[in-house]
Design a protein around this motif. Structure first.
Motif, short mmCIF file in Angstrom:
data_model
loop_
_atom_site.label_atom_id
_atom_site.label_comp_id
_atom_site.label_asym_id
_atom_site.label_seq_id
_atom_site.Cartn_x
_atom_site.Cartn_y
_atom_site.Cartn_z
N GLY A 120 0.80 -1.22 0.00
CA GLY A 120 0.00 0.00 0.00
C GLY A 120 0.82 1.26 0.00
O GLY A 120 2.05 1.26 -0.06
N SER A 121 0.10 2.37 0.10
CA SER A 121 0.74 3.69 0.02
C SER A 121 1.57 4.04 1.24
O SER A 121 2.34 5.00 1.22
N GLU A 122 1.40 3.27 2.33
CA GLU A 122 2.17 3.55 3.54
C GLU A 122 3.62 3.07 3.44
O GLU A 122 4.45 3.42 4.28
N VAL A 123 3.91 2.27 2.42
CA VAL A 123 5.27 1.75 2.24
C VAL A 123 6.10 2.82 1.53
O VAL A 123 6.24 2.84 0.31
N THR A 124 6.64 3.74 2.30
CA THR A 124 7.36 4.89 1.74
C THR A 124 8.78 5.04 2.28
O THR A 124 9.51 5.95 1.86
N ASN A 125 9.16 4.19 3.24
CA ASN A 125 10.49 4.30 3.87
C ASN A 125 11.50 3.52 3.03
O ASN A 125 11.43 2.30 2.94
N THR A 126 12.47 4.22 2.42
CA THR A 126 13.43 3.61 1.51
C THR A 126 14.76 3.35 2.21
O THR A 126 15.15 4.10 3.09
N CYS A 127 15.44 2.29 1.80
CA CYS A 127 16.79 2.03 2.30
C CYS A 127 17.68 3.24 2.02
O CYS A 127 17.75 3.71 0.88
N ASN A 128 18.34 3.74 3.03
CA ASN A 128 19.13 4.97 2.89
C ASN A 128 20.34 4.80 1.97
O ASN A 128 20.82 5.78 1.41
N LYS A 129 20.84 3.57 1.81
CA LYS A 129 22.05 3.35 1.03
C LYS A 129 21.78 2.98 -0.43
O LYS A 129 22.19 3.66 -1.34
N CYS A 130 21.09 1.86 -0.64
CA CYS A 130 20.89 1.41 -2.02
C CYS A 130 19.68 2.04 -2.69
O CYS A 130 19.57 2.01 -3.92
N LYS A 131 18.76 2.59 -1.92
CA LYS A 131 17.56 3.27 -2.43
C LYS A 131 16.64 2.35 -3.24
O LYS A 131 15.82 2.82 -4.01
N GLU A 132 16.78 1.03 -3.05
CA GLU A 132 16.02 0.12 -3.89
C GLU A 132 15.03 -0.75 -3.10
O GLU A 132 14.19 -1.42 -3.71
N ARG A 136 14.66 -4.02 11.64
CA ARG A 136 14.58 -5.47 11.81
C ARG A 136 15.12 -6.22 10.58
O ARG A 136 15.65 -7.32 10.70
N HIS A 137 14.98 -5.62 9.42
CA HIS A 137 15.39 -6.28 8.17
C HIS A 137 16.85 -6.02 7.82
O HIS A 137 17.38 -6.61 6.88
N ARG A 138 17.51 -5.18 8.59
CA ARG A 138 18.86 -4.73 8.24
C ARG A 138 19.84 -5.89 8.10
O ARG A 138 20.63 -5.93 7.16
N HIS A 139 19.83 -6.85 9.02
CA HIS A 139 20.82 -7.93 8.98
C HIS A 139 20.62 -8.84 7.76
O HIS A 139 21.56 -9.45 7.27
N LYS A 140 19.38 -8.94 7.27
CA LYS A 140 19.11 -9.75 6.08
C LYS A 140 19.51 -9.01 4.80
O LYS A 140 19.94 -9.61 3.82
N HIS A 141 19.34 -7.72 4.83
CA HIS A 141 19.55 -6.90 3.63
C HIS A 141 20.98 -6.39 3.49
O HIS A 141 21.40 -5.94 2.42
N LYS A 142 21.77 -6.48 4.56
CA LYS A 142 23.08 -5.82 4.62
C LYS A 142 24.00 -6.20 3.46
O LYS A 142 24.53 -5.33 2.75
N LYS A 143 24.21 -7.48 3.22
CA LYS A 143 25.14 -7.92 2.18
C LYS A 143 24.69 -7.50 0.79
O LYS A 143 25.47 -7.00 -0.01
N GLU A 144 23.42 -7.70 0.50
CA GLU A 144 22.88 -7.31 -0.80
C GLU A 144 22.95 -5.80 -0.99
O GLU A 144 23.26 -5.30 -2.07
N CYS A 145 22.69 -5.08 0.10
CA CYS A 145 22.75 -3.61 0.04
C CYS A 145 24.17 -3.14 -0.25
O CYS A 145 24.37 -2.29 -1.12
N GLU A 146 25.16 -3.69 0.46
CA GLU A 146 26.55 -3.29 0.25
C GLU A 146 27.01 -3.63 -1.17
O GLU A 146 27.74 -2.86 -1.79
N ARG A 147 26.56 -4.79 -1.69
CA ARG A 147 26.92 -5.17 -3.06
C ARG A 147 26.35 -4.18 -4.06
O ARG A 147 27.04 -3.72 -4.98
N ARG A 148 25.08 -3.80 -3.86
CA ARG A 148 24.44 -2.87 -4.79
C ARG A 148 25.04 -1.48 -4.69
O ARG A 148 25.22 -0.79 -5.70
N VAL A 149 25.36 -1.04 -3.47
CA VAL A 149 25.98 0.27 -3.28
C VAL A 149 27.33 0.32 -4.00
O VAL A 149 27.68 1.32 -4.64
#
Length: 263
Positions: free
Chosen positions: A20-32, A43-56
């Motif tokens: 929905g429209s409430e999903v507006t908070n974007t990852c500060n690093k990869c923006k994706e 809460r999702h940071r530890h799962k997303h960290k590696k993929e985020c660093e790779r994309r950044v």
């Protein structure tokens, strides 16, 4: 994260799956990746960290190895200025960058006669730095006066040049790295990206600042993205020293600095 339908794009929280429209908070690093709130993002940071660093890292390399903007044309011959700074000269009288071919070519008056005094080929101001290849105190003072006028006009190239003069103690100025660095930071704030190379060299050699290779590399990257070929060479050398030959060759093979390979 998003799911695409035939009619619209639905935003989905990467942590809880809320839509929905409430999903507006974007990852500060990869923006994706999107979240519904800051708590889900945390809460999702530890799962997303590696993929985020790779994309950044991928996004950073896209910017770093993107073709830099072309050099401007010489205002006299209208040929593209050389990539190396040694191939052009900044004229403090009018603020123009002129290729060395035009700087050293004869300057003619309106009757077609060669002007014997060394004169700016663009604005025809008498060139005070060298008279018969001899520098003196009055010519140095005149050149600094002209450059300071351009500095007062917020001419980024003049500010960069004044920093070079202070860093090396040129034209009668005392050697002062603190003042040079202050001028260089002012120049980059005004958009002169090539000045980042001078700042990088200062951090690399510990001139006026503590030795910091990370800050040096960051400055070289900013300069290289602005089109500075010497900064690009320095990055290639740093990667070569670190054993990253693929990245080193990528820097060395970048357009505008292929001559690095012959060094």
């Amino acid at each position: 994260m998003s799911n695409t339908s035939t009619s619209e794009t639905t935003l989905v929280c990467a942590n809880c799956g809320k839509e929905g429209s409430e999903v507006t908070n974007t990852c500060n690093k990869c923006k994706e990746v999107m979240y519904c709130n800051a708590a889900c993002k945390k809460r999702h940071r530890h799962k997303h960290k590696k993929e985020c660093e790779r994309r950044v890292a991928e996004l950073h390399d896209e910017k770093l190895f993107k073709q830099p903007p072309p050099m401007e044309d010489c205002p006299i011959c209208f040929l593209r200025l050389p990539s190396l700074m040694s191939g052009s000269t900044y004229m403090a009288c009018c603020g123009k960058m002129i290729c060395c071919g035009c700087v050293y070519a004869p300057v003619y008056d309106h009757e077609g006669s060669v002007i014997p005094e060394k004169t700016c080929p663009f604005c025809r101001t008498k060139f005070p730095r060298r008279i018969n290849r001899i520098r003196n105190r009055s010519s140095d003072e005149k050149w600094i006066e002209m450059t300071n006028k351009r500095v007062d006009m917020n001419d980024a190239r003049a500010i960069h040049s004044m920093g070079v003069y202070y860093s090396n103690g040129l034209y009668g100025l005392p050697q002062n790295m603190a003042k040079a660095l202050k001028l260089w930071h002012r120049a980059v704030e005004l958009g002169h990206a090539l000045t980042y190379c001078n700042i990088g060299v200062a951090h690399m050699a510990g001139r006026g600042v503590e030795v910091d290779h990370n800050k040096a590399k960051h400055s070289f990257e900013l300069a290289a993205m602005g089109g500075d070929v010497e900064a690009r060479h320095n990055l290639g050398y740093m990667e070569w020293q670190a054993g990253n030959m693929d990245r080193a060759l990528k820097h060395f093979m970048s357009e505008g600095w292929k001559s690095t390979l012959s060094r």
